[in-house]
Design an enzyme around this catalytic site. Sequence first.
Site, mmCIF file in Angstrom:
data_model
loop_
_atom_site.group_PDB
_atom_site.id
_atom_site.type_symbol
_atom_site.label_atom_id
_atom_site.label_comp_id
_atom_site.label_asym_id
_atom_site.label_seq_id
_atom_site.Cartn_x
_atom_site.Cartn_y
_atom_site.Cartn_z
ATOM 1 N N HIS A 240 -3.943 -5.394 0.098
ATOM 2 C CA HIS A 240 -3.592 -5.857 1.442
ATOM 3 C C HIS A 240 -3.612 -7.382 1.555
ATOM 4 O O HIS A 240 -4.646 -7.971 1.838
ATOM 5 C CB HIS A 240 -4.562 -5.261 2.466
ATOM 6 N N CYS B 260 0.814 -1.214 0.000
ATOM 7 C CA CYS B 260 0.000 0.000 0.000
ATOM 8 C C CYS B 260 0.856 1.275 0.000
ATOM 9 O O CYS B 260 1.499 1.562 -0.996
ATOM 10 C CB CYS B 260 -0.984 -0.043 1.167
ATOM 11 N N GLU C 270 -2.424 -9.078 3.919
ATOM 12 C CA GLU C 270 -2.587 -9.475 5.321
ATOM 13 C C GLU C 270 -4.049 -9.462 5.757
ATOM 14 O O GLU C 270 -4.392 -9.966 6.821
ATOM 15 C CB GLU C 270 -1.768 -8.546 6.227
#
Length: 362
Positions: free
Chosen positions: A332, A247, A334
């Site tokens: 993302h 990001c 994660e």
Amino acid sequence: MKAFLILEDGTVFTGTSIGSPREVISEIVFNTSMTGYLEVLTDPSYAGQAVVMTYPLIGNYGICYEDMESFKPWPEGFLVRELSRIPSNFRSGDTIQHFLEVYDIPGISGIDTRTLTKILREKGTMNGMITTNEGFDLDEVIERMKKYSVEGVVKATTCKEIHVLPGEGKKVALLDLGAKKNIARSLQERGCQVTVYPAYTKAEEILSSNPDGIMLSNGPGDPKECKEIIEEIKKLYESGVPIFAICLGHQLMALATGADTHKLKYGHRGGNHPVKDLETGRVYISSQNHGYVVDMDTVDPAVAEAAFINVNDGTNEGLKYKGKNIFTVQYHPEACPGPQDSSYLFDRFLKMMEVDDHAQKS
């Protein structure tokens, strides 16, 4: 109590005040996730912004404090169509209403979020004010809103001191630009020892600990504001240490290597954005939260090439750097918006560190 959302274009929405009654001006953005409102509220990337949830019912499974992605919520405001006041979930420890009150976050329920989202899509992201003052002066409010900009948010959200998260495997230096907890957790789950550094740490200090790999985290705001950090990332780029960036980290690495970024009309925020791996042709469903994007026309093809693109609008979603053990993604990996399609990227990072370690030993 009545509450009002006033947009920069003069549009006014009336609803019911939830959370704090304080008045706030912020950038108004929308998120298309059907679940995960607590993760949205505690994502540091929303610092300086008020979030509109497009899903019509929010709060129905309550607040599960162990799911927080940061030690506190970061948005300036929270806007929903309907607030569920009686959550149903055996893990719930609180209501969203009380959560907003405790952390002094103003919000509004009962507004037409569909119409609001259409305005933001057609006219672009704009500033707005949340207020309970029924006697507001529209012209005066608009003048104040036009002066607002999101600034200083990386400094506000980064950790204040270096700390180490235990692990027996590879040593990873995580530069905290406003990191979500699950980035470090994803590395720890793979055995890594993670040392978390504040955003403005000098590259020399990070490299002096001889990390096996460097992680550049997500974070809020305009990447071009981070001039000091970009200078340090240039040094990390030249170090030869394997780097994985997510990001904001992805955008800063691009800026550090001579590329440019620009602001999207209304950004990508939600848990259902399709991205295409240009090497394999496979499409992944990803979680995203960003208002800026790397301009591929400015990327030097001798430095990096596109690795992923957004299927919806064709914007860049990741870069692979040539002659370097560096790859970066805009989305993302994660996050767990339902699918966990992208978690393999952490395994790729681990493999990069192992290959680099083997090369150094041989």
